[in-house]
Design an enzyme around this catalytic site. Sequence first.
Site, short mmCIF file in Angstrom:
data_model
loop_
_atom_site.label_atom_id
_atom_site.label_comp_id
_atom_site.label_asym_id
_atom_site.label_seq_id
_atom_site.Cartn_x
_atom_site.Cartn_y
_atom_site.Cartn_z
N VAL A 72 -42.61 -42.90 9.62
CA VAL A 72 -42.13 -44.22 9.20
C VAL A 72 -41.46 -44.13 7.84
CG1 VAL A 72 -42.87 -46.53 8.50
CG2 VAL A 72 -43.90 -45.46 10.51
N CYS A 73 -40.33 -44.81 7.69
CA CYS A 73 -39.69 -44.97 6.38
C CYS A 73 -39.14 -46.39 6.30
CB CYS A 73 -38.58 -43.93 6.16
SG CYS A 73 -37.14 -44.18 7.22
N ALA A 74 -38.35 -46.68 5.28
CA ALA A 74 -37.88 -48.05 5.07
C ALA A 74 -36.85 -48.48 6.10
CB ALA A 74 -37.30 -48.20 3.67
N MET A 100 -39.20 -49.83 8.55
CA MET A 100 -40.04 -50.98 8.20
C MET A 100 -39.28 -52.30 8.26
SD MET A 100 -43.18 -50.07 7.82
CE MET A 100 -43.98 -51.37 6.86
#
Length: 375
Positions: A72-74, A100
Site C-alpha cells: 500500500v502507498c498513497a 490510499m
Amino acid sequence: MSYNPMTAKEVAKKVIDKEFLFILDVRNQNDFSNWKIEGENFEYLNVPYFDLLDGVEGILEKLPENKDVLVVCAKEGSSVMVADMLSDAGRNVFYLEGGMKAWSEHLEPVKAGDLHGGGEIYQFVRLGKGCLSYMILSNGEAAVIDATRMTDVFIEFARQAGAEIKHVFDTHLHADHISGGRKIAEKTNAAYWLPPKDAEEAAFSYQALEDGMKIKIGSTEMNIEALYTPGHTIGSTSFIIDGMYLLSGDILFIDSIGRPDLAGLAEDWVSDLRESLYTRYRKLSEDLLVLPAHFMQISELKEDGSVGKRLGPLMEKNHGMNIGDEKEFRELVTENLPPQPNAYQEIREMNMGRISPDEETQREMEIGPNRCAVK
C-alpha cells in the site's frame, strides 16, 4: 513470481468478512501512524518506500508466505514498484489499486433494514474515512442523507433500484468530508434540504430543514421526521425514519459522541450538545435503531458490515451518555480533543458553496481519518 492489483472493493470485503490480510505499507511513518487500512484480522509492516530503493531482501523474512500480502502507498505508484521487486524476489503479492486515495473514496452499500410499507434503508459505508451515508427507498422514490462527494455511486444505486431520487438531506454542515448532497440534487432535480442555522453563509439556495417537519417518501406512509438536535453544529438535525430508525448525524455515535468545536464555538455549544443527548434523545423510544453518520473503530461494524445499535442499549454503554456532572461533561467535550480533521475549514467553506476547488484538490482535502467524535 507475480504481483497483481487488489481493488478497494476487494479489500472492503476482507474487512467485512474479517479475513486475514498482511499489509506492507510503504508510506512514511507519520502517514501510516495517522491513518491506515483497518481490519480486525489485519497485520502490518510499515517500511517507507525510500528505505526499499536498494532492495527488499531485508524485509522478506518479515512477510508471511502462502498468505495474502498487500503493498500500500498513497497513490499506487510506489506500491507497484515495491510489489515488482517482491515478485522478482520470489513472492506472490498484491498492490492496492489507486492507493490510499482509492481506499478513502470507496463506498460499500449495505442494507440496514426494512420499512413498514415494503421499503428499505441502505447504509453506504466509507470504510477508509468512517463516514456513513444513507438511502431510503420506497415505492420507486428515494431520499439520500449525508451523501459523500462520490455522487455517481448514489445516483447509480437508485437507478438500479428503479427509484427516482426526490429528496437529498444533510443532517448538518459537514467539516470532515465534502458533501455530495447539493450535486446529487442538481443532477436529479431533487429537493436539497439543509438546517438553516448551519447555512446562514451558504452561497446557494436550499430547502430549510426545520424541527418537526415530516417528509413522505413513496406512496406509503413512510415519513422522514426531522428532530432538531444541536451541539455538533448549531443546526444539527436528526431524523426518525418510519418510527423505526434514528439517523443521529454527528451527535451520537455507537461508542462516542459528537465534538462541538469544529466551528470554533465549543464553549457556546456544549449546553446544546448535552440538551440534545440527555433530554431530546432520552424522550425517544429505546427501540429505535441508531444509525450514525460516522463510526470510530472497525470493531463497530456488525457481521453484515453495517453500523447500528438500539438506542436503549447504546445509552447504557456509551460513556458520553452517562456523565451526571455537567462540569465533567464540559471538560470531556472541550479539553484534550483529538486533532481536528484535515482541511476542515476549507471543507466547511466548500460545503457552503463559497469555494470550488478542482477534483484533485478535493481528494487531498479529505485525506486522513474522520475526527468528529470524543470519547
